[in-house]
Design an enzyme around this catalytic site. Sequence first.
Site, PDB file in Angstrom:
ATOM      1  N   ASN A 154       8.191   3.409  23.428  1.00  9.33           N
ATOM      2  CA  ASN A 154       8.704   2.189  23.815  1.00  9.33           C
ATOM      3  C   ASN A 154       9.451   1.266  22.757  1.00  9.33           C
ATOM      4  OD1 ASN A 154       6.238   1.455  23.027  1.00  9.33           O
ATOM      5  ND2 ASN A 154       5.906   0.152  24.762  1.00  9.33           N
ATOM      6  N   GLU A 252      -3.542   0.862  19.428  1.00  9.72           N
ATOM      7  CA  GLU A 252      -2.814   0.013  20.126  1.00  9.72           C
ATOM      8  C   GLU A 252      -2.623   0.758  21.440  1.00  9.72           C
ATOM      9  OE1 GLU A 252      -2.859  -2.972  19.733  1.00  9.72           O
ATOM     10  OE2 GLU A 252      -3.217  -3.316  17.721  1.00  9.72           O
ATOM     11  N   CYS A 286       3.669  -2.490  26.820  1.00  7.07           N
ATOM     12  CA  CYS A 286       2.355  -2.332  26.760  1.00  7.07           C
ATOM     13  C   CYS A 286       1.643  -3.499  27.470  1.00  7.07           C
ATOM     14  CB  CYS A 286       1.537  -1.900  25.850  1.00  7.07           C
ATOM     15  SG  CYS A 286       1.947  -3.132  24.086  1.00  7.07           S
ATOM     16  N   GLU A 471      -2.702  -5.343  14.970  1.00  3.09           N
ATOM     17  CA  GLU A 471      -1.704  -5.504  14.058  1.00  3.09           C
ATOM     18  C   GLU A 471      -1.176  -6.760  13.840  1.00  3.09           C
ATOM     19  OE1 GLU A 471       0.666  -2.522  16.170  1.00  3.09           O
ATOM     20  OE2 GLU A 471       0.196  -1.031  14.685  1.00  3.09           O
TER      21      GLU A 471
HETATM   22  P1  NDP Z   1       1.153   8.854  24.235  1.00  2.00           P
HETATM   23  O1  NDP Z   1      -0.209   8.645  24.186  1.00  2.00           O
HETATM   24  O2  NDP Z   1       1.689  10.009  25.262  1.00  2.00           O
HETATM   25  O3  NDP Z   1       1.771   9.275  22.976  1.00  2.00           O
HETATM   26  C1  NDP Z   1       1.818   8.370  21.660  1.00  2.00           C
HETATM   27  C2  NDP Z   1       2.105   9.262  20.539  1.00  2.00           C
HETATM   28  O4  NDP Z   1       1.022  10.182  20.331  1.00  2.00           O
HETATM   29  C3  NDP Z   1       3.397  10.158  20.790  1.00  2.00           C
HETATM   30  O5  NDP Z   1       3.839  10.377  19.386  1.00  2.00           O
HETATM   31  C4  NDP Z   1       2.912  11.351  21.144  1.00  2.00           C
HETATM   32  O6  NDP Z   1       3.445  12.585  20.735  1.00  2.00           O
HETATM   33  C5  NDP Z   1       1.407  11.412  20.189  1.00  2.00           C
HETATM   34  N1  NDP Z   1       0.406  12.276  20.766  1.00  2.00           N
HETATM   35  C6  NDP Z   1       0.121  13.163  21.980  1.00  2.00           C
HETATM   36  N2  NDP Z   1      -0.866  13.892  21.909  1.00  2.00           N
HETATM   37  C7  NDP Z   1      -1.518  13.658  20.864  1.00  2.00           C
HETATM   38  C8  NDP Z   1      -2.580  14.151  20.137  1.00  2.00           C
HETATM   39  N3  NDP Z   1      -3.662  14.940  20.944  1.00  2.00           N
HETATM   40  N4  NDP Z   1      -3.195  13.735  18.808  1.00  2.00           N
HETATM   41  C9  NDP Z   1      -2.296  12.701  18.236  1.00  2.00           C
HETATM   42  N5  NDP Z   1      -1.160  12.219  18.696  1.00  2.00           N
HETATM   43  C10 NDP Z   1      -0.481  12.643  19.818  1.00  2.00           C
HETATM   44  O7  NDP Z   1       1.952   7.490  24.756  1.00  2.00           O
HETATM   45  P2  NDP Z   1       3.715   7.264  25.270  1.00  2.00           P
HETATM   46  O8  NDP Z   1       4.326   7.742  24.121  1.00  2.00           O
HETATM   47  O9  NDP Z   1       3.340   7.994  26.451  1.00  2.00           O
HETATM   48  O10 NDP Z   1       3.567   5.724  25.165  1.00  2.00           O
HETATM   49  C11 NDP Z   1       3.224   4.877  26.177  1.00  2.00           C
HETATM   50  C12 NDP Z   1       1.744   4.287  26.163  1.00  2.00           C
HETATM   51  O11 NDP Z   1       1.654   3.450  25.010  1.00  2.00           O
HETATM   52  C13 NDP Z   1       1.546   3.301  27.205  1.00  2.00           C
HETATM   53  O12 NDP Z   1      -0.075   3.717  27.672  1.00  2.00           O
HETATM   54  C14 NDP Z   1       1.463   2.083  26.500  1.00  2.00           C
HETATM   55  O13 NDP Z   1       0.676   1.172  27.050  1.00  2.00           O
HETATM   56  C15 NDP Z   1       1.045   2.377  25.091  1.00  2.00           C
HETATM   57  N6  NDP Z   1       1.567   1.294  24.203  1.00  2.00           N
HETATM   58  C16 NDP Z   1       0.742   0.395  23.652  1.00  2.00           C
HETATM   59  C17 NDP Z   1       0.968  -0.657  22.841  1.00  2.00           C
HETATM   60  C18 NDP Z   1       0.246  -1.399  22.227  1.00  2.00           C
HETATM   61  O14 NDP Z   1       0.330  -2.434  21.240  1.00  2.00           O
HETATM   62  N7  NDP Z   1      -1.259  -1.716  22.630  1.00  2.00           N
HETATM   63  C19 NDP Z   1       2.412  -0.716  22.592  1.00  2.00           C
HETATM   64  C20 NDP Z   1       3.214   0.383  23.108  1.00  2.00           C
HETATM   65  C21 NDP Z   1       2.745   1.289  23.914  1.00  2.00           C
HETATM   66  P3  NDP Z   1       4.885  12.978  21.394  1.00  2.00           P
HETATM   67  O15 NDP Z   1       5.174  11.820  22.451  1.00  2.00           O
HETATM   68  O16 NDP Z   1       5.678  13.524  20.715  1.00  2.00           O
HETATM   69  O17 NDP Z   1       4.254  13.990  22.581  1.00  2.00           O
END
Ligand code: NDP
Length: 500
Positions: A154, A252, A286, A471
């Site tokens: 995002n 996060e 988020c 962060e």
């Molecule tokens: P995901 O948890 O699906 O993915 C996050 C990252 O982790 C991606 O790069 C993904 O790879 C990778 N990933 C997937 N599986 C694994 C694993 N088993 N081990 C290590 N890494 C893995 O989140 P989204 O990309 O769907 O992002 C949306 C989410 O992020 C929402 O829940 C949102 O709330 C949260 N978010 C939180 C923020 C905060 O600061 N608190 C800020 C922004 C978002 P790939 O996508 O390539 O499969």
Amino acid sequence: MFPDQRLFINGTFSPSVEENPTFFTTTNPATSTPLARVHEASPRDLQYAVDAATKAFETWSRTTPIERSRILNKAVSILRARSDEIAGAESLDTGKPFSETSTVDVPTGADVLEYFAGVCLSGLEGKMIRLREKAWAYTTKEPLGVCVGIGAWNYPIQIALWKCAPALAAGNTFIFKPSEVTPLTANILAEVFTTAGLPSGVFNVVHGGGGVGAWLSNCSGVAKISFTGQVETGKKVYSSAAGSSLKNVTLELGGKSPFIVFPDADLNLAADAAMVANFYSCGQVCTNGTRVFVHSSIKSKFEKLLLERVRDGIRAGDPLDPNVNFGPLVSEGHSKKVKTYIRHGEEVDRARLLCGGLKGTVSLPDGKGLEKGFFVAPTIFTDCSDSMLICREEIFGPVLSILTYETEEEVVRRANDTELGLAAGVFTRDIDTAHRVIGKMNAGICWINTWGESPAEMPAGGWGLSGLGFENGSEALSQFVRTRSVLVENGRFPAVFSKS
Ligand code: NDP
């Protein structure tokens, strides 16, 4: 189309070392057309990145903070000079409006790099502790080693910068894995650092899906993982980080944040903020304030103010058009997930639909291929109750739920009735109410009479299932160093086993 996106390891953009490498495609969500073919990192590529970062750590960790700061500040200038180009690539990859990426994503990412380039000049000092007349202890702040950032889709460039800025400033080396959905700007960031003079191996980019993130979380050569993503993925990362080598972890994660409007609030301000808290980045933020608690006495008026803003203020269209403020969702898969929640809200929860919904439309200009984009209409449900699925789970899309309340005690209890604790906000003209209520919120990031700003100076991190660590803010440097304590004895050593 963008050229093939390669891996960036040890200062060079290179293909996978595999004879038969694998690729994936990144797509423009506004038109559903491919943007670039991306090289996927294999375990051998990942090991190469860890080795390169380990080697580079030997010199980067000994480079003086002032020299590190100089290089990082050069990168800040380049980021600002290339800001519109980077924002354009980000808008193509994410579908976020250029009006956002050019004013928030890139500039606030650059701000954080500039901030830590400054903070590291004084923030890495240890202390001296006098123990006795002839004995004292001192502490030093030492970098951790190879740090890994795993990003969500995002805020791709902003997440990359928020994670690598304190890490690099503190003397660590870094490997970034962007989401496979939005890989483009991580490679531009690698170019920026190279031009700024960052030595080879200090910053690396590896592409791929969850398997790449999982490999890095398990790798014993990695000292720290800073992760942004969903709660369930965060738990997996935490578990593998502990299982392999007891890594340091920052998480996060998601949110379902309460947005509380008191009867004495400036309702126009609160309505403006509620729109931002739910429809900015098409709701893919988020910290979104998705549970909008409105006192029953002002509900009708507040609904009217929101509807006016949806009708007159949402400008959907081509994300690259600077006048557009509402783009598509990031991918087809995600738009289906959001629509499933909306269907649940309409058909199972039976919340009252104020606008949008499954039959809702956004008006799009003709001739740009946008009819194939993953647009979802801004949706407002009202008369919601706490137990509804749409009020309990993170939707991560343009869906706002209005809930009414009668008393302060009641709204505080209901706002906190979630295991997530990312953000909370209070809207009131009464300074006592504002601080009293915000002080009772189970949330790490709080706002009074505003919503959404996360400046470099302010620590940001979730409580409960929303995360671990934080962060930004000067203390965030402490998340990328370890303390060495040294006791110096200049007096007599109290020998226990010497011949008397
Ligand atoms: P995901 O948890 O699906 O993915 C996050 C990252 O982790 C991606 O790069 C993904 O790879 C990778 N990933 C997937 N599986 C694994 C694993 N088993 N081990 C290590 N890494 C893995 O989140 P989204 O990309 O769907 O992002 C949306 C989410 O992020 C929402 O829940 C949102 O709330 C949260 N978010 C939180 C923020 C905060 O600061 N608190 C800020 C922004 C978002 P790939 O996508 O390539 O499969």
